[in-house]
Motif scaffolding. Structure first.
Motif, PDB file in Angstrom:
ATOM      1  N   GLN A  51      -7.231  -0.059  -7.786  1.00 27.93           N
ATOM      2  CA  GLN A  51      -7.935  -0.208  -6.522  1.00 27.93           C
ATOM      3  C   GLN A  51      -7.517   0.894  -5.556  1.00 27.93           C
ATOM      4  OE1 GLN A  51      -6.581  -4.142  -5.515  1.00 27.93           O
ATOM      5  NE2 GLN A  51      -8.625  -4.961  -5.845  1.00 27.93           N
ATOM      6  N   THR A  52      -8.460   1.276  -4.722  1.00 28.16           N
ATOM      7  CA  THR A  52      -8.100   2.204  -3.651  1.00 28.16           C
ATOM      8  C   THR A  52      -7.808   1.371  -2.417  1.00 28.16           C
ATOM      9  OG1 THR A  52     -10.406   2.449  -3.038  1.00 28.16           O
ATOM     10  CG2 THR A  52      -9.498   4.076  -4.566  1.00 28.16           C
ATOM     11  N   GLN A  53      -6.777   1.732  -1.731  1.00 26.26           N
ATOM     12  CA  GLN A  53      -6.369   0.993  -0.549  1.00 26.26           C
ATOM     13  C   GLN A  53      -6.340   1.921   0.641  1.00 26.26           C
ATOM     14  OE1 GLN A  53      -2.816  -1.269  -0.616  1.00 26.26           O
ATOM     15  NE2 GLN A  53      -3.245  -2.230  -2.560  1.00 26.26           N
ATOM     16  N   GLN A  54      -6.544   1.341   1.790  1.00 21.19           N
ATOM     17  CA  GLN A  54      -6.333   2.095   3.012  1.00 21.19           C
ATOM     18  C   GLN A  54      -4.834   2.115   3.271  1.00 21.19           C
ATOM     19  OE1 GLN A  54      -8.616   0.288   6.105  1.00 21.19           O
ATOM     20  NE2 GLN A  54     -10.493   1.291   5.466  1.00 21.19           N
ATOM     21  N   ILE A  55      -4.390   3.193   3.843  1.00 24.58           N
ATOM     22  CA  ILE A  55      -2.969   3.346   4.125  1.00 24.58           C
ATOM     23  C   ILE A  55      -2.636   2.624   5.424  1.00 24.58           C
ATOM     24  CG2 ILE A  55      -1.152   5.018   4.626  1.00 24.58           C
ATOM     25  CD1 ILE A  55      -2.749   6.995   2.869  1.00 24.58           C
ATOM     26  N   ASP A  56      -1.587   1.840   5.393  1.00 31.08           N
ATOM     27  CA  ASP A  56      -1.112   1.137   6.578  1.00 31.08           C
ATOM     28  C   ASP A  56      -0.081   2.016   7.277  1.00 31.08           C
ATOM     29  OD1 ASP A  56      -0.129  -0.516   8.526  1.00 31.08           O
ATOM     30  OD2 ASP A  56       0.314  -2.189   7.182  1.00 31.08           O
ATOM     31  N   GLU A  57      -0.549   2.847   8.195  1.00 32.32           N
ATOM     32  CA  GLU A  57       0.327   3.788   8.910  1.00 32.32           C
ATOM     33  C   GLU A  57       1.290   3.086   9.855  1.00 32.32           C
ATOM     34  OE1 GLU A  57       0.409   7.119   8.582  1.00 32.32           O
ATOM     35  OE2 GLU A  57      -1.325   7.415   7.290  1.00 32.32           O
ATOM     36  N   SER A  58       1.013   1.841  10.189  1.00 36.42           N
ATOM     37  CA  SER A  58       1.849   1.125  11.146  1.00 36.42           C
ATOM     38  C   SER A  58       3.112   0.543  10.513  1.00 36.42           C
ATOM     39  CB  SER A  58       1.047  -0.012  11.793  1.00 36.42           C
ATOM     40  OG  SER A  58       0.758  -1.012  10.829  1.00 36.42           O
ATOM     41  N   ARG A  59       3.214   0.639   9.223  1.00 33.78           N
ATOM     42  CA  ARG A  59       4.310   0.002   8.508  1.00 33.78           C
ATOM     43  C   ARG A  59       5.005   0.978   7.591  1.00 33.78           C
ATOM     44  NH1 ARG A  59       3.090  -4.872   4.602  1.00 33.78           N
ATOM     45  NH2 ARG A  59       5.238  -5.155   4.056  1.00 33.78           N
ATOM     46  N   GLN A  60       6.315   0.831   7.443  1.00 34.39           N
ATOM     47  CA  GLN A  60       7.086   1.656   6.514  1.00 34.39           C
ATOM     48  C   GLN A  60       7.911   0.762   5.605  1.00 34.39           C
ATOM     49  OE1 GLN A  60       9.438   4.298   8.968  1.00 34.39           O
ATOM     50  NE2 GLN A  60       7.825   5.842   8.974  1.00 34.39           N
ATOM     51  N   VAL A  61       8.017   1.183   4.337  1.00 34.77           N
ATOM     52  CA  VAL A  61       8.836   0.474   3.365  1.00 34.77           C
ATOM     53  C   VAL A  61       9.770   1.491   2.735  1.00 34.77           C
ATOM     54  CG1 VAL A  61       8.814  -0.875   1.218  1.00 34.77           C
ATOM     55  CG2 VAL A  61       6.995  -1.199   2.906  1.00 34.77           C
ATOM     56  N   ARG A  62      11.030   1.144   2.666  1.00 34.81           N
ATOM     57  CA  ARG A  62      12.027   2.020   2.045  1.00 34.81           C
ATOM     58  C   ARG A  62      12.074   1.688   0.556  1.00 34.81           C
ATOM     59  NH1 ARG A  62      18.124   1.764   2.303  1.00 34.81           N
ATOM     60  NH2 ARG A  62      17.680  -0.354   2.943  1.00 34.81           N
ATOM     61  N   VAL A  63      11.902   2.700  -0.291  1.00 31.60           N
ATOM     62  CA  VAL A  63      11.961   2.520  -1.745  1.00 31.60           C
ATOM     63  C   VAL A  63      13.182   3.273  -2.253  1.00 31.60           C
ATOM     64  CG1 VAL A  63      10.777   2.811  -3.952  1.00 31.60           C
ATOM     65  CG2 VAL A  63       9.448   2.347  -1.879  1.00 31.60           C
ATOM     66  N   GLN A  64      14.106   2.528  -2.840  1.00 36.96           N
ATOM     67  CA  GLN A  64      15.338   3.093  -3.399  1.00 36.96           C
ATOM     68  C   GLN A  64      15.148   3.265  -4.899  1.00 36.96           C
ATOM     69  OE1 GLN A  64      18.689   0.445  -3.043  1.00 36.96           O
ATOM     70  NE2 GLN A  64      20.156   2.024  -3.579  1.00 36.96           N
ATOM     71  N   PHE A  65      15.748   4.314  -5.459  1.00 43.75           N
ATOM     72  CA  PHE A  65      15.618   4.612  -6.884  1.00 43.75           C
ATOM     73  C   PHE A  65      16.990   4.597  -7.547  1.00 43.75           C
ATOM     74  CE2 PHE A  65      12.226   6.700  -4.575  1.00 43.75           C
ATOM     75  CZ  PHE A  65      11.110   6.197  -5.228  1.00 43.75           C
TER      76      PHE A  65
END
Length: 186
Positions: A51-65
């Protein structure tokens, strides 16, 4: 003739049992996928997300690797960065590096996991080195991408995800494969 009839019934029942076992073996794969998707376990993270999604610019998520080797794996294996900050709905990418320090060709398989487990259903890999086995020649080093989307529907209380890979040596389970060598010059 009396022993022939019970024998034919026994053979028929055994053949039916073999067919049922064969069918059950095929049914296990989709059943396993459904269970993993529902429970968010074993790295099943909606890999076929299209699916294509709109980007939620108001929110940030930290992704750790995280990258770890199984006990028998000797490769160097690490992400290019420890973490990135992404906006839900945006396509993001991280490169992982693997190097075979041995003097023999080796084959590896990476197994992913997502934490927290309930967030796995919202983490969608669109491209991942974990989808295929990786074969490296002696001393060879490669960069392996993982492209992903954190779903906009990720619960708002989840602000941090961890994508972890464990690298397993599967060389002994694989038949030897020789890569063609490119010719130098004309």
């Amino acid at each position: 003739m009396s022993t022939q009839r019970p024998n034919s019934r026994l053979v028929t029942r055994l053949l039916m049992l073999v067919v049922a076992m064969f069918a059950f073996g095929f049914a296990l794969v989709p059943l396993y996928d459904v269970m993993c998707k529902a429970l968010g376990i074993n790295g099943k993270t909606g890999d076929q997300y299209t699916q294509t999604q709109q980007i939620d610019e108001s929110r940030q998520v930290r992704v750790q690797f995280l990258a770890t080797n199984n006990a028998d794996m000797v490769w160097g294996f690490y992400p290019e960065a420890q973490e990135i900050v992404v906006h839900p709905g945006a396509v993001s990418e991280m490169l992982f590096v693997a190097q075979n320090p041995t003097d023999k060709a080796m084959t590896a398989q990476a197994i992913p996991s997502i934490a927290p487990g309930e967030a796995a259903a919202y983490f969608h890999k669109t491209e991942c080195f974990c989808f295929t086995q990786q074969m490296l020649q002696p001393g060879e080093r490669i960069e392996m991408p993982v492209r992903f989307i954190v779903d906009r529907d990720l619960p708002s209380d989840v602000k941090h995800l961890t994508l972890a890979y464990t690298l397993f040596d599967i060389t002994a389970r694989m038949p030897p494969v020789v890569r063609p060598v490119a010719a130098n010059g004309g």
